[in-house]
Design an enzyme around this catalytic site. Structure first.
Site, mmCIF file in Angstrom:
data_model
loop_
_atom_site.group_PDB
_atom_site.id
_atom_site.type_symbol
_atom_site.label_atom_id
_atom_site.label_comp_id
_atom_site.label_asym_id
_atom_site.label_seq_id
_atom_site.Cartn_x
_atom_site.Cartn_y
_atom_site.Cartn_z
ATOM 1 C CG ASP A 12 -6.709 -1.920 -0.815
ATOM 2 O OD1 ASP A 12 -5.454 -1.341 -1.170
ATOM 3 O OD2 ASP A 12 -6.735 -3.050 -0.642
ATOM 4 C CE LYS A 15 -3.679 4.536 0.352
ATOM 5 N NZ LYS A 15 -4.536 3.399 0.680
ATOM 6 N N GLY A 39 -0.769 -0.607 -3.595
ATOM 7 C CA GLY A 39 -1.270 -0.805 -5.045
ATOM 8 C C GLY A 39 -2.247 0.279 -5.025
ATOM 9 C CG HIS A 40 -1.762 3.882 -4.296
ATOM 10 N ND1 HIS A 40 -1.034 4.935 -3.728
ATOM 11 C CD2 HIS A 40 -1.880 2.968 -3.144
ATOM 12 C CE1 HIS A 40 -0.692 4.715 -2.222
ATOM 13 N NE2 HIS A 40 -1.267 3.354 -1.803
ATOM 14 C CD GLN A 223 1.059 0.455 3.049
ATOM 15 O OE1 GLN A 223 1.870 1.256 3.558
ATOM 16 N NE2 GLN A 223 1.211 -0.194 2.081
HETATM 17 P P1 GDP Z 1 -5.589 2.720 -2.947
HETATM 18 O O1 GDP Z 1 -4.753 1.566 -2.464
HETATM 19 O O2 GDP Z 1 -6.264 3.496 -1.823
HETATM 20 O O3 GDP Z 1 -4.998 3.596 -4.062
HETATM 21 O O4 GDP Z 1 -6.906 1.908 -3.626
HETATM 22 P P2 GDP Z 1 -6.956 0.763 -4.454
HETATM 23 O O5 GDP Z 1 -6.420 1.057 -5.965
HETATM 24 O O6 GDP Z 1 -6.092 -0.471 -3.895
HETATM 25 O O7 GDP Z 1 -8.463 0.362 -4.439
HETATM 26 C C1 GDP Z 1 -9.505 1.195 -4.691
HETATM 27 C C2 GDP Z 1 -10.197 0.519 -5.879
HETATM 28 O O8 GDP Z 1 -11.599 1.344 -5.945
HETATM 29 C C3 GDP Z 1 -9.722 0.627 -7.142
HETATM 30 O O9 GDP Z 1 -9.946 -0.371 -8.117
HETATM 31 C C4 GDP Z 1 -10.310 1.938 -7.701
HETATM 32 O O10 GDP Z 1 -10.343 1.890 -9.108
HETATM 33 C C5 GDP Z 1 -11.691 1.618 -7.351
HETATM 34 N N1 GDP Z 1 -12.166 3.033 -7.072
HETATM 35 C C6 GDP Z 1 -11.763 4.220 -6.517
HETATM 36 N N2 GDP Z 1 -12.697 5.137 -6.150
HETATM 37 C C7 GDP Z 1 -13.953 4.432 -6.769
HETATM 38 C C8 GDP Z 1 -15.202 4.853 -6.463
HETATM 39 O O11 GDP Z 1 -15.760 6.056 -6.081
HETATM 40 N N3 GDP Z 1 -16.337 4.040 -7.165
HETATM 41 C C9 GDP Z 1 -15.885 2.550 -7.514
HETATM 42 N N4 GDP Z 1 -16.828 1.625 -7.765
HETATM 43 N N5 GDP Z 1 -14.470 2.354 -7.419
HETATM 44 C C10 GDP Z 1 -13.605 3.222 -7.087
HETATM 45 P P1 IMO Z 2 -2.567 0.446 -0.251
HETATM 46 O O1 IMO Z 2 -1.422 1.534 -0.242
HETATM 47 C C1 IMO Z 2 -4.437 -3.005 1.807
HETATM 48 C C2 IMO Z 2 -1.876 -5.307 4.668
HETATM 49 C C3 IMO Z 2 -1.556 -6.855 3.966
HETATM 50 C C4 IMO Z 2 -1.751 -7.496 5.651
HETATM 51 C C5 IMO Z 2 -0.692 -6.269 6.240
HETATM 52 C C6 IMO Z 2 0.593 -6.504 6.471
HETATM 53 O O2 IMO Z 2 -2.876 -0.238 -1.475
HETATM 54 O O3 IMO Z 2 -3.771 0.682 0.577
HETATM 55 P P2 IMO Z 2 2.800 -6.228 4.607
HETATM 56 O O4 IMO Z 2 2.965 -6.600 3.155
HETATM 57 O O5 IMO Z 2 2.881 -4.620 4.835
HETATM 58 O O6 IMO Z 2 3.852 -6.918 5.493
HETATM 59 O O7 IMO Z 2 1.243 -6.551 5.050
HETATM 60 O O8 IMO Z 2 -1.198 -4.917 5.674
HETATM 61 N N1 IMO Z 2 -1.620 -4.296 3.665
HETATM 62 C C7 IMO Z 2 -2.541 -3.463 2.801
HETATM 63 N N2 IMO Z 2 -4.023 -3.853 2.873
HETATM 64 N N3 IMO Z 2 -3.748 -1.932 1.129
HETATM 65 C C8 IMO Z 2 -2.511 -1.663 1.237
HETATM 66 O O9 IMO Z 2 -1.839 -0.835 0.509
HETATM 67 C C9 IMO Z 2 -1.914 -2.629 2.071
HETATM 68 N N4 IMO Z 2 -0.463 -2.740 2.236
HETATM 69 C C10 IMO Z 2 -0.407 -3.975 3.085
HETATM 70 O O10 IMO Z 2 -2.890 -7.206 3.463
HETATM 71 O O11 IMO Z 2 -2.841 -7.518 6.051
HETATM 72 MG MG MG Z 3 -4.397 -0.353 -2.696
#
Ligand code: GDP
Ligand code: IMO
Ligand code: MG
Length: 423
Positions: A12, A15, A39-40, A223
């Site tokens: 998270d 990416k 979840g991206h 991840q």
């Molecule tokens: P990913 O899994 O690495 O793609 O990241 P996620 O989408 O799960 O989580 C990142 C969260 O931070 C999302 O809600 C994005 O919209 C938000 N986000 C990304 N970059 C920034 C930033 O620079 N500032 C803020 N405030 N939010 C951001």
């Molecule tokens: P993105 O790509 C954050 C965490 C889960 C749990 C562990 C194992 O959005 O960064 P699993 O479902 O793989 O058996 O879970 O890994 N986890 C993540 N945490 N971002 C993710 O993906 C994750 N994918 C799995 O919360 O701790």
């Molecule tokens: Mg994510």
């Protein structure tokens, strides 16, 4: 060459946003591991999109998007993702390719995930319950069903055999699990038919031809490094190699083909699910990060645990991945903190150490911080490095010196446009 974009923390990091920003420079965006546990989030033109399996290049009209052999696909979730694209009039048919060697998550894989977590009780991983672990277990156990199998006449028989075996395994767990397999299977087989409308390819051949043809490719990690099956905080990890080497096995590209390795990290740290997190905060600072950063899982909606940046862990991830450029996300969330902290050493069994030890549970490790003066300025509207507050520049400089790699991009908000490049 193929460039990699990898999360350096516990996922998270942002990416999805960065891949979306970088896509205009690439011909192909490829996912190489993980599945719908990811979840991206992408935000642009006032719309928010969350992708789970589909690469984050799909919203650009030109880029090809490949789901590589290392990915595990849940057809049901994939179908929902496609429906969301259709709702936004995204024409994906020509630009979305799926490796025949990618494994399929069956409904019973999800049930096995739930049974395993239930049996573990307090020691649960905190899995997203998407069936990731059981599907990779069947892959390495040589029992899995792959996308290419859908083209074979006996695939339903193979499905039934595996499903039958899973049902026996679920009984072994001796936990109460309520499910309606008929309903799950109906949904699954409908989704398989939707999946079949896409292009299944021998992706290792495709990608190597693209490399020969001098196409530019970006591999999108899922991840983060600390969730890597080998190098993460085992057993509180996911079931794939999230680190650079995973891109080679997850796409079929040789290490010599790797160009830049973009390592992406938050200006602080978050973690969702169980497992050790040395810099975790339980005070007002942690709550403020969670509130301002809107730290809720994009896949499960669970609140993310928050803490200060851990430079020992970051340096470890930079080394394992061979990071060539750093990208710092969510700098805007730290605006208003009087003091900002970063962990620059651990105390491990009474001794100060500068590396990530085998055991990082709280009973073994405590953290030592370096403190920085914060900044009050709102960063969300700034567009160039020269507008960055001096204290933010100092924080970035310290990080660069500590891990030995330059920061080439700073993100100051979730929108595609809230991105500052540093030359
Ligand atoms: P990913 O899994 O690495 O793609 O990241 P996620 O989408 O799960 O989580 C990142 C969260 O931070 C999302 O809600 C994005 O919209 C938000 N986000 C990304 N970059 C920034 C930033 O620079 N500032 C803020 N405030 N939010 C951001
Ligand atoms: P993105 O790509 C954050 C965490 C889960 C749990 C562990 C194992 O959005 O960064 P699993 O479902 O793989 O058996 O879970 O890994 N986890 C993540 N945490 N971002 C993710 O993906 C994750 N994918 C799995 O919360 O701790
Ligand atoms: Mg994510």
């Amino acid at each position: 060459m193929i460039d990699l974009l990898l999360g350096l923390q516990w996922g998270d990091e942002g990416k999805g946003k960065v891949v979306d920003v970088l896509t205009r420079n690439y011909d192909i965006i490829a996912r190489f591991q993980g599945g719908p546990n990811a979840g991206h989030t992408l935000i642009f033109d006032g719309n928010k999109h969350v992708l789970h399996t589909i690469p984050s290049g799909i919203f650009h009209p030109r880029a090809m998007n490949l789901v590589g052999n290392g990915v595990v696909i849940d057809p049901v979730i994939f179908k929902k993702e496609l429906e969301n694209l259709s709702r936004h009039n995204i024409n994906f048919k020509e630009r979305l390719l799926i490796s025949r060697k990618a494994h399929i998550i069956l409904p019973t894989h999800r049930l096995l995930d739930a049974a395993s977590e239930k049996m573990k009780g307090k020691a649960k991983i905190g899995s997203t319950l998407k069936g990731i672990g059981p599907t990779y277990m069947d892959k390495t156990g040589r029992n899995g069903i792959r996308v290419g199998d859908l083209e074979l006449s006996d695939w339903k028989e193979r499905y039934s055999n595996l499903c039958h075996k899973h049902l026996k395994m679920i009984k072994f767990y001796e936990v109460e699990l309520e499910f309606d397999l008929d309903a799950m299977e109906k949904e699954f087989f409908e989704a398989i038919e939707v999946l079949r409308e896409l292009q299944f390819i021998d992706s290792e051949a495709y990608i190597n031809k693209a490399l020969r043809d001098k196409k530019s490719i970006l591999a999108e990690g899922a991840q983060g490094s600390l969730l890597d099956i080998d190098f993460g905080t085992y057993p509180y990890v996911t079931s794939s190699n999230t680190t650079a080497a995973g891109a080679c096995t997850g796409l079929g590209v040789a290490p010599s083909r790797i160009g830049s390795v973009y390592g992406i990290f938050k200006a602080y740290t978050t973690r969702v699910g169980s497992g050790p997190f040395p810099t975790e905060l339980f005070d007002e600072d942690g709550k403020t990060m969670a509130r301002i950063g809107n730290e809720f899982g994009a896949t499960t909606g669970r609140p993310r645990r928050c803490g200060w940046l851990d430079l020992i862990a970051l340096k470890y991830a930079v080394e394992i991945n061979g990071v060539t450029n750093l990208m710092m996300m969510k700098g805007d969330v730290l605006s208003g903190f009087k003091t900002i902290k970063a962990c620059t050493s651990y105390t491990y069994k009474g001794k100060e150490i500068l590396h990530l030890p085998y055991n990082i549970e709280p009973e073994n490790v405590s953290v030592n911080y370096t403190e920085f003066e914060g900044w009050d300025e709102d960063l969300t509207a700034i567009t160039s490095p020269s507008q960055m507050p001096e204290n933010l520049k100092d924080y970035i400089r310290f990080i660069e010196d500590f891990v030995g790699v330059k920061v080439s991009l700073v993100s100051v908000g979730p929108d595609r446009n809230q991105t500052i490049r540093i030359e």
